[in-house]
Design an enzyme around this catalytic site. Structure first.
Site, PDB file in Angstrom:
ATOM      1  N   GLY A  42      36.740  13.046  78.526  1.00  0.00           N
ATOM      2  CA  GLY A  42      38.300  13.882  78.602  1.00  0.00           C
ATOM      3  C   GLY A  42      38.252  14.438  77.266  1.00  0.00           C
ATOM      4  O   GLY A  42      37.860  13.860  76.271  1.00  0.00           O
ATOM      5  N   LYS A  43      38.756  15.659  77.206  1.00  0.00           N
ATOM      6  CA  LYS A  43      38.740  16.306  75.914  1.00  0.00           C
ATOM      7  C   LYS A  43      39.667  15.638  74.835  1.00  0.00           C
ATOM      8  O   LYS A  43      39.569  15.509  73.511  1.00  0.00           O
ATOM      9  CB  LYS A  43      39.400  17.763  75.919  1.00  0.00           C
ATOM     10  N   GLY A  44      40.715  14.814  75.536  1.00  0.00           N
ATOM     11  CA  GLY A  44      41.814  14.154  74.348  1.00  0.00           C
ATOM     12  C   GLY A  44      41.162  12.859  73.773  1.00  0.00           C
ATOM     13  O   GLY A  44      40.954  12.803  72.509  1.00  0.00           O
ATOM     14  N   GLU A 219      31.569  29.442  69.858  1.00  0.00           N
ATOM     15  CA  GLU A 219      30.919  30.141  70.534  1.00  0.00           C
ATOM     16  C   GLU A 219      29.238  29.555  71.073  1.00  0.00           C
ATOM     17  O   GLU A 219      28.409  30.504  70.977  1.00  0.00           O
ATOM     18  CB  GLU A 219      30.801  31.711  69.977  1.00  0.00           C
ATOM     19  N   GLN A 222      25.926  30.649  69.286  1.00  0.00           N
ATOM     20  CA  GLN A 222      26.237  31.958  68.595  1.00  0.00           C
ATOM     21  C   GLN A 222      27.106  31.739  67.247  1.00  0.00           C
ATOM     22  O   GLN A 222      27.293  32.499  66.258  1.00  0.00           O
ATOM     23  CB  GLN A 222      27.165  32.955  68.959  1.00  0.00           C
ATOM     24  N   ASP A 250      34.232  19.226  71.508  1.00  0.00           N
ATOM     25  CA  ASP A 250      35.100  18.452  71.203  1.00  0.00           C
ATOM     26  C   ASP A 250      34.862  17.810  69.856  1.00  0.00           C
ATOM     27  O   ASP A 250      35.685  17.481  69.021  1.00  0.00           O
ATOM     28  CB  ASP A 250      35.466  17.248  72.145  1.00  0.00           C
ATOM     29  N   GLY A 285      25.856  12.757  76.829  1.00  0.00           N
ATOM     30  CA  GLY A 285      27.171  12.223  77.042  1.00  0.00           C
ATOM     31  C   GLY A 285      28.143  12.669  76.023  1.00  0.00           C
ATOM     32  O   GLY A 285      27.887  13.362  75.065  1.00  0.00           O
TER      33      GLY A 285
HETATM   34  O1  RIB Z   1      34.890  18.651  76.809  1.00  0.00           O
HETATM   35  C1  RIB Z   1      34.146  17.900  77.536  1.00  0.00           C
HETATM   36  C2  RIB Z   1      34.896  17.121  78.451  1.00  0.00           C
HETATM   37  O2  RIB Z   1      35.399  18.085  79.353  1.00  0.00           O
HETATM   38  C3  RIB Z   1      34.044  16.162  79.306  1.00  0.00           C
HETATM   39  O3  RIB Z   1      34.157  14.732  78.581  1.00  0.00           O
HETATM   40  C4  RIB Z   1      34.976  16.166  80.596  1.00  0.00           C
HETATM   41  O4  RIB Z   1      35.611  15.015  80.710  1.00  0.00           O
HETATM   42  C5  RIB Z   1      35.793  17.175  80.549  1.00  0.00           C
HETATM   43  O5  RIB Z   1      37.383  16.893  80.316  1.00  0.00           O
END
Ligand code: RIB
Length: 308
Positions: A42-44, A219, A222, A250, A285
């Protein structure tokens, strides 16, 4: 800056069911992949863990279900020395799930279902008011209810907390034009959607003219493009052997946020962010690939030695 950087993240917690495969199956096709793993993501959550491992004090505000996946997130936050005080357990909906498919070159495509993340509310955000108001920077993405994100941006900005938005995934029906943002950090795909075409640099310039401190477009291989009052320039990527790019964006945003919170100038901060993203590409992961500050320092030392 003398204190430890303080970061607040209002965002998603999603369990990644990761498939490795040569390609995605076509319609009506059953296709055998090559590997499988379950990772927290999840990004958060990823961005919060990234900042934490880079040495920041981090508060994550989010929502999970009352299920085993939700328990896994709370346990991991504890392991990382972070509080779960602002993670609400949704009574009706399960924890968010995504299925990244990782291809042999390490690139990925992801389908995700937000589930509990969708029900994060402005009241959940208000309960973290003190942490958001006292943070150096607030990080937002769009995997939770945008109303909660918009509310958090307003709260942070009214207390002088810098606001950074990663507009992923882009919601075409949600305008972010009037959000009180300092930094907008899309990837190149999101930038093209927001720009309604290929002129992402023109889009970035217009957003800076309209009041943003900077737009940074990541990017991948890039590198990144920075647009701010000083103009537009590109920062090349560090070359690494990509094993899995899931979460690299992230790691990049975590590195950028922590550097900016430390008072680093934007060009240096983007270089540091690039090192974080590059390291994340070398591991499988999302959450497991977020590097520690010492690893980033060592990576930059080795890279500088080789470029002499
Ligand atoms: O940015 C990667 C994330 O995007 C992954 O961990 C996935 O859960 C999605 O939310």
């Amino acid at each position: 800056m003398s204190h430890r950087p303080r970061v607040a993240v209002v965002g998603s917690l999603i369990v990644d069911l990761v498939f490795r495969a040569d390609r995605r199956p076509g319609p009506g096709e059953t296709f055998t992949g090559t590997d499988f793993g379950i990772y927290l993501g999840g990004k958060g959550f990823n961005q919060a863990i990234a900042c934490r491992r880079l040495g920041a004090e981090v508060t994550l505000v989010g929502r999970v279900g009352q299920d085993h996946f939700g328990d896994m997130f709370l346990a991991r936050l504890k392991d990382e020395g972070m509080t779960a005080d602002h993670i609400t357990r949704d009574e009706k909906t399960g924890t968010g799930i995504a299925s990244p498919v990782v291809f042999p070159d390490g690139e990925n495509s992801i389908i995700g279902v937000p589930r509990a993340n969708r029900f994060l509310t402005p009241s959940d955000v208000d309960r973290a008011r003190v942490a958001i108001a006292s943070a150096d920077i607030l990080m937002l993405q769009l995997e939770v209810d945008p109303q909660a994100s918009r509310h958090a941006a307003g709260l942070a900005s009214s207390h002088g907390t810098t606001v950074m938005l990663d507009p992923a995934p882009v919601h075409l029906h949600v305008s972010i034009d009037d959000w009180p943002l300092d930094y907008l950090v899309p990837n190149e795909v999101e930038a093209r959607i927001l720009a309604s075409g290929p002129d992402t640099t023109g889009f970035a310039r217009r957003r800076v003219d309209a009041g943003l401190r900077a737009v940074v477009i990541s990017e991948g291989r890039q590198g990144a493009t920075i647009a701010d009052a000083a103009g537009v320039r590109c920062v090349p990527a560090y070359r690494v052997k990509t094993v899995d790019s899931t979460g690299a964006g992230d790691a990049f945003r975590g590195g950028l946020a922590v550097s900016l919170a430390q008072g680093t100038d934007i060009d240096q901060a983007v270089r540091y962010a690039g090192a974080c993203g590059a390291l994340a590409c070398t591991r499988v992961g999302a959450e497991p690939s977020m590097p520690a500050a010492s690893e980033v320092t060592e990576f930059l030392r080795r890279t500088d030695e080789h470029s002499d």
